[in-house]
Design a protein around this motif. Structure first.
Motif, mmCIF file in Angstrom:
data_model
loop_
_atom_site.group_PDB
_atom_site.id
_atom_site.type_symbol
_atom_site.label_atom_id
_atom_site.label_comp_id
_atom_site.label_asym_id
_atom_site.label_seq_id
_atom_site.Cartn_x
_atom_site.Cartn_y
_atom_site.Cartn_z
ATOM 1 N N LYS A 29 -3.538 10.546 -3.061
ATOM 2 C CA LYS A 29 -4.976 10.388 -3.224
ATOM 3 C C LYS A 29 -5.426 10.954 -4.573
ATOM 4 C CE LYS A 29 -6.600 8.719 0.779
ATOM 5 N NZ LYS A 29 -5.377 8.433 1.530
ATOM 6 N N ASP B 58 -9.464 5.529 -1.373
ATOM 7 C CA ASP B 58 -8.712 5.215 -0.160
ATOM 8 C C ASP B 58 -7.206 5.210 -0.374
ATOM 9 O OD1 ASP B 58 -11.040 4.964 1.295
ATOM 10 O OD2 ASP B 58 -11.157 2.794 1.068
ATOM 11 N N GLY B 59 -6.741 5.138 -1.621
ATOM 12 C CA GLY B 59 -5.307 5.126 -1.857
ATOM 13 C C GLY B 59 -4.910 4.286 -3.048
ATOM 14 N N ASP C 22 2.045 5.199 0.292
ATOM 15 C CA ASP C 22 1.816 6.243 1.292
ATOM 16 C C ASP C 22 0.416 6.827 1.124
ATOM 17 O OD1 ASP C 22 1.780 8.685 2.766
ATOM 18 O OD2 ASP C 22 3.947 8.870 2.570
ATOM 19 N N MET C 23 -0.337 6.862 2.227
ATOM 20 C CA MET C 23 -1.740 7.259 2.148
ATOM 21 C C MET C 23 -1.938 8.739 1.841
ATOM 22 S SD MET C 23 -2.996 4.387 2.342
ATOM 23 C CE MET C 23 -4.701 4.885 2.249
ATOM 24 N N ILE D 90 0.851 -1.185 0.000
ATOM 25 C CA ILE D 90 0.000 0.000 0.000
ATOM 26 C C ILE D 90 0.886 1.233 0.000
ATOM 27 C CG2 ILE D 90 -1.797 1.264 1.234
ATOM 28 C CD1 ILE D 90 -2.591 -1.427 2.524
#
Length: 229
Positions: free
Chosen positions: A42, A170-171, A38-39, A36
């Protein structure tokens, strides 16, 4: 010296379509160690967004758009262009002209581990763009640093050309191409179970507590239930 790799191995279109029919929550639970990003990365547009396609990677200098220009000669319809300036936000590394090029070629999306420019114009176009943010600090067109279709790190996770990029509000999730079928074997049955359960919950106007067994769940978990009544 930079390097442009014109030809990469991509997942079959039917595999990509099967992944795009799934949700990120199902996919993340179907991968042992999900990659995943880095949040902070976006979608630029504030609306429901889902993307899925093979990665065409760009390793670039923080302020140089030339590798993006070169990548538009390599990427194909349905690809996700993955721009990797190492998370630098000092200058834009993607802009409006590049996004228009993506529109013209039918790219699935562009994901940028850094800043973009021309946000208002990009939002009038069809190609989804994910990024850390936008800036007025303009770019250069140098091209002496960077490469296209090499191994990169995007938002802290490794990406190779042809890996599958899945993104939504969400990412961004990176799925290595060699595990795609294994992930589908687990994710598709889980997605079908969720699809069947959702109407039952909606029609019953109940809550997940009841769907998970109510008081029987409490007892199974060994949690103390305290009531003052």
């Amino acid at each position: 010296m930079g390097r442009i790799v014109a030809d990469i191995e991509r997942p079959a279109p039917e595999i990509v379509a099967r992944f795009k029919a799934l949700g990120s929550s199902i996919l993340v639970r179907s991968i042992e160690s999900p990659l995943i990003a880095d949040m902070a990365i976006k979608p630029l547009a504030v609306k429901p967004t889902k993307i899925c396609g093979p990665a065409v990677t760009i390793s670039s200098s923080r302020a140089d758009l030339m590798m993006g220009v070169l990548a538009t000669g390599v990427a194909r319809e349905g690809d996700v262009v993955v721009v990797c300036p190492g998370g630098d936000m000092t200058h834009a590394c993607w802009g409006g002209g590049l996004t228009l090029s993506a529109d013209n070629r039918g790219y699935e999306a562009v994901v940028v581990d850094g800043a973009i420019e021309d946000s208002d114009y990009i939002l009038t176009l069809d190609t989804p763009v994910f990024c850390r943010g936008a800036t007025m600090r303009k770019h250069e067109l140098d091209g002496r640093q960077g490469s296209v279709n090499v191994d990169v790190v995007f938002g802290g996770v490794p990406v190779r050309p042809g890996d599958l990029i899945f993104g939504d509000s969400d990412g961004v999730l990176v799925i290595p191409r060699e595990i795609l079928l294994k992930v589908l074997e687990k994710a598709e049955p889980a997605a079908e179970a969720t699809r069947q359960a959702a109407p039952k919950l909606r029609d019953s106007r109940g809550v997940l507590f009841d769907a998970f067994g109510g008081q029987a769940l409490v007892e199974r978990l060994g949690v103390e239930w305290v009531s003052s009544l």
